[in-house]
Design a protein around this motif. Structure first.
Motif, PDB file in Angstrom:
ATOM      1  N   ARG A 147       0.832  -1.215   0.000  1.00 18.33           N
ATOM      2  CA  ARG A 147       0.000   0.000   0.000  1.00 18.33           C
ATOM      3  C   ARG A 147       0.854   1.247   0.000  1.00 18.33           C
ATOM      4  O   ARG A 147       0.518   2.221  -0.653  1.00 18.33           O
ATOM      5  CB  ARG A 147      -0.893  -0.002   1.242  1.00 18.33           C
ATOM      6  CG  ARG A 147      -1.931  -1.056   1.127  1.00 18.33           C
ATOM      7  CD  ARG A 147      -2.691  -1.241   2.411  1.00 18.33           C
ATOM      8  NE  ARG A 147      -3.373  -2.529   2.318  1.00 18.33           N
ATOM      9  CZ  ARG A 147      -4.457  -2.859   3.009  1.00 18.33           C
ATOM     10  NH1 ARG A 147      -4.972  -1.999   3.847  1.00 18.33           N
ATOM     11  NH2 ARG A 147      -5.015  -4.029   2.862  1.00 18.33           N
ATOM     12  N   LEU A 164       8.600   6.113 -10.488  1.00 16.78           N
ATOM     13  CA  LEU A 164       7.216   6.599 -10.396  1.00 16.78           C
ATOM     14  C   LEU A 164       6.460   6.324 -11.694  1.00 16.78           C
ATOM     15  O   LEU A 164       5.286   5.938 -11.668  1.00 16.78           O
ATOM     16  CB  LEU A 164       7.195   8.094 -10.066  1.00 16.78           C
ATOM     17  CG  LEU A 164       7.698   8.435  -8.649  1.00 16.78           C
ATOM     18  CD1 LEU A 164       7.721   9.941  -8.443  1.00 16.78           C
ATOM     19  CD2 LEU A 164       6.837   7.764  -7.590  1.00 16.78           C
ATOM     20  N   ARG A 168       3.175   4.009 -11.977  1.00 17.73           N
ATOM     21  CA  ARG A 168       1.927   4.565 -12.508  1.00 17.73           C
ATOM     22  C   ARG A 168       1.379   3.645 -13.610  1.00 17.73           C
ATOM     23  O   ARG A 168       0.178   3.385 -13.683  1.00 17.73           O
ATOM     24  CB  ARG A 168       2.179   5.974 -13.048  1.00 17.73           C
ATOM     25  CG  ARG A 168       0.903   6.768 -13.292  1.00 17.73           C
ATOM     26  CD  ARG A 168       1.237   8.195 -13.677  1.00 17.73           C
ATOM     27  NE  ARG A 168       2.007   8.872 -12.628  1.00 17.73           N
ATOM     28  CZ  ARG A 168       2.936   9.799 -12.880  1.00 17.73           C
ATOM     29  NH1 ARG A 168       3.242  10.147 -14.119  1.00 17.73           N
ATOM     30  NH2 ARG A 168       3.562  10.374 -11.876  1.00 17.73           N
ATOM     31  N   PHE A 171       0.577   0.010 -11.409  1.00 14.96           N
ATOM     32  CA  PHE A 171      -0.403   0.102 -10.339  1.00 14.96           C
ATOM     33  C   PHE A 171      -0.041   1.313  -9.475  1.00 14.96           C
ATOM     34  O   PHE A 171       0.837   1.213  -8.626  1.00 14.96           O
ATOM     35  CB  PHE A 171      -0.363  -1.171  -9.484  1.00 14.96           C
ATOM     36  CG  PHE A 171      -1.652  -1.473  -8.792  1.00 14.96           C
ATOM     37  CD1 PHE A 171      -2.349  -0.471  -8.111  1.00 14.96           C
ATOM     38  CD2 PHE A 171      -2.199  -2.747  -8.829  1.00 14.96           C
ATOM     39  CE1 PHE A 171      -3.537  -0.754  -7.488  1.00 14.96           C
ATOM     40  CE2 PHE A 171      -3.396  -3.031  -8.202  1.00 14.96           C
ATOM     41  CZ  PHE A 171      -4.067  -2.030  -7.523  1.00 14.96           C
ATOM     42  N   PRO A 172      -0.733   2.422  -9.653  1.00 14.68           N
ATOM     43  CA  PRO A 172      -0.375   3.627  -8.874  1.00 14.68           C
ATOM     44  C   PRO A 172      -0.537   3.355  -7.387  1.00 14.68           C
ATOM     45  O   PRO A 172      -1.539   2.782  -6.964  1.00 14.68           O
ATOM     46  CB  PRO A 172      -1.383   4.675  -9.349  1.00 14.68           C
ATOM     47  CG  PRO A 172      -1.877   4.166 -10.671  1.00 14.68           C
ATOM     48  CD  PRO A 172      -1.823   2.676 -10.595  1.00 14.68           C
ATOM     49  N   ARG A 173       0.444   3.731  -6.629  1.00 18.62           N
ATOM     50  CA  ARG A 173       0.461   3.496  -5.189  1.00 18.62           C
ATOM     51  C   ARG A 173       0.933   4.745  -4.474  1.00 18.62           C
ATOM     52  O   ARG A 173       1.439   5.673  -5.111  1.00 18.62           O
ATOM     53  CB  ARG A 173       1.442   2.355  -4.847  1.00 18.62           C
ATOM     54  CG  ARG A 173       1.043   1.006  -5.373  1.00 18.62           C
ATOM     55  CD  ARG A 173       0.138   0.260  -4.424  1.00 18.62           C
ATOM     56  NE  ARG A 173      -1.264   0.617  -4.625  1.00 18.62           N
ATOM     57  CZ  ARG A 173      -2.258   0.073  -3.940  1.00 18.62           C
ATOM     58  NH1 ARG A 173      -2.037  -0.814  -3.010  1.00 18.62           N
ATOM     59  NH2 ARG A 173      -3.505   0.447  -4.155  1.00 18.62           N
ATOM     60  N   LYS A 174       0.792   4.742  -3.158  1.00 17.39           N
ATOM     61  CA  LYS A 174       1.350   5.858  -2.377  1.00 17.39           C
ATOM     62  C   LYS A 174       2.854   5.626  -2.203  1.00 17.39           C
ATOM     63  O   LYS A 174       3.267   4.536  -1.807  1.00 17.39           O
ATOM     64  CB  LYS A 174       0.676   5.928  -1.020  1.00 17.39           C
ATOM     65  CG  LYS A 174      -0.740   6.447  -1.112  1.00 17.39           C
ATOM     66  CD  LYS A 174      -1.336   6.587   0.270  1.00 17.39           C
ATOM     67  CE  LYS A 174      -2.787   7.029   0.141  1.00 17.39           C
ATOM     68  NZ  LYS A 174      -3.535   6.812   1.379  1.00 17.39           N
ATOM     69  N   VAL A 175       3.605   6.668  -2.477  1.00 15.67           N
ATOM     70  CA  VAL A 175       5.055   6.534  -2.426  1.00 15.67           C
ATOM     71  C   VAL A 175       5.620   7.635  -1.537  1.00 15.67           C
ATOM     72  O   VAL A 175       5.168   8.777  -1.596  1.00 15.67           O
ATOM     73  CB  VAL A 175       5.656   6.667  -3.857  1.00 15.67           C
ATOM     74  CG1 VAL A 175       7.182   6.675  -3.797  1.00 15.67           C
ATOM     75  CG2 VAL A 175       5.166   5.536  -4.755  1.00 15.67           C
ATOM     76  N   MET A 176       6.543   7.237  -0.671  1.00 16.31           N
ATOM     77  CA  MET A 176       7.263   8.233   0.115  1.00 16.31           C
ATOM     78  C   MET A 176       8.736   8.157  -0.242  1.00 16.31           C
ATOM     79  O   MET A 176       9.321   7.073  -0.194  1.00 16.31           O
ATOM     80  CB  MET A 176       7.086   7.943   1.606  1.00 16.31           C
ATOM     81  CG  MET A 176       5.744   8.385   2.138  1.00 16.31           C
ATOM     82  SD  MET A 176       5.589   7.968   3.860  1.00 16.31           S
ATOM     83  CE  MET A 176       5.569   6.206   3.769  1.00 16.31           C
ATOM     84  N   VAL A 177       9.280   9.290  -0.576  1.00 16.46           N
ATOM     85  CA  VAL A 177      10.694   9.307  -0.958  1.00 16.46           C
ATOM     86  C   VAL A 177      11.498   9.867   0.214  1.00 16.46           C
ATOM     87  O   VAL A 177      11.164  10.919   0.748  1.00 16.46           O
ATOM     88  CB  VAL A 177      10.912  10.204  -2.202  1.00 16.46           C
ATOM     89  CG1 VAL A 177      12.395  10.206  -2.574  1.00 16.46           C
ATOM     90  CG2 VAL A 177      10.067   9.700  -3.366  1.00 16.46           C
ATOM     91  N   LEU A 207       3.403   9.221  10.374  1.00 14.83           N
ATOM     92  CA  LEU A 207       3.824   8.906   9.006  1.00 14.83           C
ATOM     93  C   LEU A 207       3.533   7.436   8.759  1.00 14.83           C
ATOM     94  O   LEU A 207       3.872   6.598   9.588  1.00 14.83           O
ATOM     95  CB  LEU A 207       5.325   9.179   8.852  1.00 14.83           C
ATOM     96  CG  LEU A 207       5.698  10.664   8.932  1.00 14.83           C
ATOM     97  CD1 LEU A 207       7.196  10.828   9.062  1.00 14.83           C
ATOM     98  CD2 LEU A 207       5.202  11.414   7.709  1.00 14.83           C
TER      99      LEU A 207
END
Lengths: 476, 85
Positions: A147, A164, A168, A171-177, A207
């Motif tokens: 997720r 990214l 996209r 499967f677009p997902r939430k990403v934290m860099v 977070l």
């Protein structure tokens, strides 16, 4: 005598220094003559002081050069010296007057050639492998559909863009860099810190905790990628509780982190592909499953309907089911009245047989027998034996009484005779019998007088004879 | 991981992967046709719920990219939008 102490003589031209002067002169000469230089050698003993300064030796087969890197300079080193590493150090020679020693202040350490670098990497690899950090059993499975994805890389540049984009597409997902330096002196520390940092996010915290980490960097020279060969990075990746994909450099570049990561991706784009499945494929798959589901469900019902139809066809008609029982009923019903009559007759016969043997004469016979027996017993019942017994006992009592009286009388006579004998004996033995033969007893009052002196002193004399006492006059 | 068996986890809380696996199992079972009729109806309902769960998860394909912001010590303080182009 004058040789014993220094006595400067005129004409002597040997220059004279104080210790501090000559120390300062040596320091100046060393620093002035050599300036900034590079020295190649193997790192010997390394000592990191608590102050943060770094002291180490650089040596070859014959000589040793003491090196120092001050605390403020350490972070600028691209390679931290390690024992056994072939290096080229850059800096200035200087002297330390307080100990009469010279050393080199090093600002820059470079590995002496690719070979030395590879040798260092091999050494680290062996060590970590020996610790079991490369074991297949340690590898965690990647989540099928994460997720949140945490990406440790440079926030700018092609790598994060590639990741990214591919995410996209699939499967677009939430990403934290987590932004880090991907080369240079700070690279290793920052990457290690980022991996550790993501692991410290608690589920449901401020977070969101990622369920997958990608550590990525684009291609570069061995030196550029060197941060990912540092032990601190490898250890952080090995310690990560979150599954981790490493994607450092191109397909042909293998860095230390690749050995400890849960999955190695040849490129950052490939990492994105490993991270998530293709959404459209899954949508299609879900649709297909839905179709199979409803097909299977309607088939289940169709099959059962068919089966029901088949079975109902095989079911016999109700009339035929009843025919046999009905016949049996008819037959049995016919026999019912006859059976009743026959049953009554049978019982009647049985009664007649039993009643025949039942007559009054048999009872009378029984009574007569009992009465005779009673008579014979009564005749034997009389008082005579009892009376006889009483007479016998009375005779016995009389005899016993007589015996008792006789015995008692005999006993009394015997004792009387004994008493008489004893009385006679007593008479014979008494002094009174002696008196009759002429003896006398003389008494003074109650006292016996047995001597002439006693008689002379007595107040009165009483003489006893056999026939009585005689009172003699006292002497007076 | 959890010690619950898949049958005990409510469908709405299943991960996509688990829901997928369960759905596959339900379809297989129904297709074999050896399930009692009333059980097969319950099974179909479960399959439908699982399919919906999968679709919902797939619909929730949401892209959100953020960069972690760090304090002077390099510890995470929050997030900021990231425009990586």
């Amino acid at each position: 005598m004058s040789d014993l102490f220094d006595d400067p003589a005129p004409g002597q031209n040997t220059p004279e220094f104080t210790v501090s002067e000559i120390s300062g002169e040596v320091k100046r000469t060393l620093e002035g003559t050599f300036g900034r230089i590079r020295v190649k050698g193997e790192v010997g003993r390394v000592f990191k002081a608590r102050s943060g300064h770094l002291y180490y030796d650089v040596k070859d087969d014959r000589s040793v050069l003491a090196c120092t890197t001050w605390k403020g300079q350490v972070s600028g080193l691209s390679v931290v010296p390690e024992e056994g590493l072939e290096v080229v150090v850059t800096g200035r020679l200087t002297a330390f007057g307080a100990q009469s020693k010279y050393n080199m202040n090093v600002e820059e350490v470079a590995v002496a050639g690719q070979g030395a670098l590879m040798a260092l990497l091999e050494k680290r690899k062996k060590q970590l492998e020996a610790e079991g950090l490369f074991d297949a059993a340690r590898k965690q499975p990647l989540p099928y559909l994460p997720r949140f994805i945490g990406v440790v890389t440079s926030p700018s540049g092609a790598v994060i863009r590639d990741i990214l984009h591919r995410l996209r597409d699939r499967f677009p997902r939430k990403v934290m860099v987590w932004p880090v330096a991907v080369q240079g002196a700070n690279c290793a520390a920052e990457v290690a810190r980022a991996i550790d940092g993501f692991n410290q996010f608690t589920p449901g915290g401020a977070l969101p905790r990622p369920d997958l980490i990608i550590v990525a960097r684009g291609g570069g020279s061995v030196e550029d990628l060197w941060g990912f060969n540092e032990e601190v990075v490898a250890r952080a990746a090995a310690a990560s509780q979150i599954p981790l994909i490493s994607a450092v450099g191109h397909e042909t570049d293998t860095t230390l982190i690749d050995f400890v990561s849960d999955m190695r991706a040849p490129t950052p784009t490939a990492a994105a592909e490993l991270a998530v499945p293709v959404r459209l494929d899954l949508l299609a798959w879900t649709g297909e499953q839905g179709a199979r589901l409803s097909r299977a469900a309607s088939q289940t019902i169709d099959q059962r309907r068919q089966r029901l139809r088949d079975l109902s066809r095989a079911l016999p008609k109700p009339d035929t089911l009843l025919e046999t029982p009905r016949q049996r009923l008819d037959r049995t019903a016919d026999r019912l009245p006859q059976a009743l009559i026959k049953g009554v007759q049978n019982r009647k016969v049985q009664l007649a047989e039993t009643a025949a043997s039942l007559r009054p004469s048999s009872l009378r016979q029984l009574v007569k027998g009992r009465s005779e027996k009673l008579d014979s017993i009564s005749a034997r019942l009389t008082l005579r034996p009892v009376l006889r017994e009483i007479t016998t006992q009375k005779d016995r009592l009389g005899a016993l009484t007589q015996r008792l009286e006789t015995a008692q009388n005999a006993r009394v006579d015997r004792q009387r005779q004994q008493l008489d004998a004893a009385g006679r004996q007593l008479e014979i033995l008494s002094y009174r019998a002696t008196l009759a033969r002429g003896y006398a007893v003389v008494r003074d009052g109650d006292q016996l007088v047995t001597s002439k002196v006693a008689a002379a002193n007595a107040t009165s004399l009483e003489i006893e004879f056999a026939d009585g006492s005689y009172q003699a006059a006292s002497k007076g | 991981m959890t010690t619950q068996t898949p049958a005990q986890i409510p469908v709405e809380e299943m991960s996509f992967e688990l829901a997928m696996r369960e759905l596959e199992g339900v379809v297989d079972q129904l297709e074999r046709g050896d399930v009692a009729l009333d059980a097969s109806i319950a099974l179909y309902e479960r399959g439908a719920a699982l399919k919906k769960r999968c679709e919902d998860e797939l619909k929730r394909a949401e892209e959100k990219v953020a960069a972690i912001t760090l304090d002077a010590n390099g510890a995470a303080t929050g997030t900021a939008p990231l425009d990586a182009g």
